[in-house]
Design an enzyme around this catalytic site. Structure first.
Site, PDB file in Angstrom:
ATOM      1  N   THR A   1       0.849  -1.187   0.000  1.00 14.87           N
ATOM      2  CA  THR A   1       0.000   0.000   0.000  1.00 14.87           C
ATOM      3  C   THR A   1       0.889   1.242   0.000  1.00 14.87           C
ATOM      4  O   THR A   1       2.055   1.189   0.379  1.00 14.87           O
ATOM      5  CB  THR A   1      -0.942   0.027   1.214  1.00 14.87           C
ATOM      6  OG1 THR A   1      -0.185   0.265   2.407  1.00 14.87           O
ATOM      7  CG2 THR A   1      -1.700  -1.279   1.342  1.00 14.87           C
ATOM      8  N   GLY A   2       0.331   2.358  -0.434  1.00 17.90           N
ATOM      9  CA  GLY A   2       1.149   3.572  -0.548  1.00 17.90           C
ATOM     10  C   GLY A   2       2.256   3.407  -1.563  1.00 17.90           C
ATOM     11  O   GLY A   2       3.358   3.951  -1.408  1.00 17.90           O
TER      12      GLY A   2
ATOM     13  N   SER B   1       2.615   4.415  -4.701  1.00 19.96           N
ATOM     14  CA  SER B   1       2.755   5.337  -5.825  1.00 19.96           C
ATOM     15  C   SER B   1       3.914   6.312  -5.681  1.00 19.96           C
ATOM     16  O   SER B   1       4.207   7.064  -6.618  1.00 19.96           O
ATOM     17  CB  SER B   1       1.453   6.120  -6.031  1.00 19.96           C
ATOM     18  OG  SER B   1       1.109   6.837  -4.862  1.00 19.96           O
TER      19      SER B   1
ATOM     20  N   SER C   1       7.860   4.281  12.713  1.00 21.42           N
ATOM     21  CA  SER C   1       8.765   5.420  12.605  1.00 21.42           C
ATOM     22  C   SER C   1       9.568   5.502  13.892  1.00 21.42           C
ATOM     23  O   SER C   1       9.159   4.944  14.926  1.00 21.42           O
ATOM     24  CB  SER C   1       7.968   6.718  12.405  1.00 21.42           C
ATOM     25  OG  SER C   1       8.790   7.861  12.548  1.00 21.42           O
TER      26      SER C   1
ATOM     27  N   TYR D   1       0.985  12.998  13.558  1.00 28.62           N
ATOM     28  CA  TYR D   1       1.712  11.899  12.909  1.00 28.62           C
ATOM     29  C   TYR D   1       2.410  11.040  13.953  1.00 28.62           C
ATOM     30  O   TYR D   1       2.344   9.799  13.911  1.00 28.62           O
ATOM     31  CB  TYR D   1       2.722  12.470  11.914  1.00 28.62           C
ATOM     32  CG  TYR D   1       3.521  11.432  11.178  1.00 28.62           C
ATOM     33  CD1 TYR D   1       3.002  10.813  10.043  1.00 28.62           C
ATOM     34  CD2 TYR D   1       4.796  11.078  11.595  1.00 28.62           C
ATOM     35  CE1 TYR D   1       3.742   9.856   9.347  1.00 28.62           C
ATOM     36  CE2 TYR D   1       5.538  10.126  10.914  1.00 28.62           C
ATOM     37  CZ  TYR D   1       5.011   9.519   9.795  1.00 28.62           C
ATOM     38  OH  TYR D   1       5.754   8.568   9.125  1.00 28.62           O
TER      39      TYR D   1
END
Length: 344
Positions: A15-16, A18, A145, A158
């Site tokens: 996913t993600g 692109s 992260s 985030y």
């Protein structure tokens, strides 16, 4: 015992896919012989990327999807089954972000960040568990992260979402292992990575955003992700400079607070290098995609000794030494940037 297939025998859902880390991972996975399903919101970008990767001999399919929608997660699974008969690894990389203080960022935007970063990842993980449990096992790789460990000033939403990602990933791993399912679940914790993240994030600051130094190449995170698709690991850090933030937050949390108050905002701002305006703010709708790297003029590290030490069990005794080398480099980068900013 969890036994994972070699990449050349795998189908991997990303996913993600692109741009940024997701695209870097897709390119490297295809280069290593894996079949890949690219999932993202931007149809035009996905079609172009699939054409490019297929032209080189890769087996690639696409699924236009927004991971914050459960029906889109279901469609990703169905597409993988239809095109490839299923999948062996699922990579949750899609993410959304903002720059600005907690007070500045509207609750609607903060909720959307959680819908993508947390709920999207969780729905993807659960869908992957159901499929892999029924098909002999496999790997789930979740993108956390260093901010999963330590919140960053002006990236509160985030940071909060990535802390939640870490908690959910750890809980799901324990539950899957207790059930005896042959599924590996890995959390990847990158430092600052040279992707279009600053351009894609919605910005509430008065100046253009940037990532704090030192920056690392997306290929390093792709390497960590694909390593986890083949090799069970609990977590992997990418970039010792970012690990410094995590370590400092644990060892000296109040001192880290003060350091971020002093320097944390300035190292995330730039008045002269805003990047590509066509990529700006993809929080709620896709913008220009197709780039692995960011467009700002920054120095990018091409190696991570800390990552390499984590990948090699025999080198575990040297993890501390590798981390020390990267931490010292990271600290020098931050202080050098701050000194140069003061001189301007």
């Amino acid at each position: 015992m969890v036994r994972l297939k070699p990449l050349s025998e795998q189908t991997i859902v990303i996913t993600g896919a692109s741009s940024g880390i997701g695209l870097a991972t897709a390119e490297e996975a295809v280069a290593r012989g894996a079949r890949v399903l690219l999932a993202a919101r931007n149809r035009d970008a996905l079609e172009q990327l699939a054409a490019d990767l297929s032209a080189g001999g890769g087996e690639v399919a696409i699924c236009v999807a927004d991971v914050s929608r459960e029906e889109d997660i279901t469609r990703i699974v169905a597409t993988a089954v239809e095109r490839f008969g299923g999948f062996d690894s699922w990579v949750n990389d899609a993410a959304a972000a903002t720059y600005g203080s907690i007070e500045q960022v509207p609750i609607e935007d903060q909720r959307h960040i959680f819908d993508v970063n947390y709920h999207g990842l969780l729905m993807g993980s659960l869908a992957a568990v159901r499929h892999l449990r029924a098909h002999g096992g496999g790997a789930i790789v979740n993108m956390g992260s260093v901010l999963s460990d330590r919140a960053m000033i002006y990236q509160g939403p985030y940071s909060a979402s990535k802390a939640a990602v870490q908690a959910a990933t750890d809980a799901l791993r324990m539950e899957v292992e207790r059930a005896g399912d042959p599924i590996s679940i890995t959390l990847i914790k990158p430092a600052s990575i040279n992707t279009p993240y600053p351009e894609h994030a919605r910005n509430y600051m008065d100046t253009a955003p940037r990532l704090p130094p030192p920056l690392y190449d997306p290929a390093l995170v792709a390497d960590a992700i694909l390593f986890a698709c083949e090799t069970p690991r609990r977590q992997l850090y990418v970039g010792g400079g970012g690990y410094l933030i995590s370590l400092a937050g644990r060892v000296a949390p109040r001192l880290t607070d003060k350091a971020m108050q002093l320097m944390g905002v300035e190292v995330q701002q730039t008045e002269t290098d805003p990047g590509d305006p066509a990529q700006r703010d993809n929080l709620t709708e896709p913008k220009k995609d197709g780039d692995v790297h960011g467009n700002q003029d920054v120095f990018v590290r091409q190696t991570s000794l800390l990552l390499q030490a984590q990948k090699q069990p025999l080198l575990v005794p040297f993890v501390a030494a590798a981390a020390a080398v990267e931490l010292s480099r990271g600290a020098r980068s931050i202080f050098r940037w701050n000194r140069e900013s003061d001189d301007e």
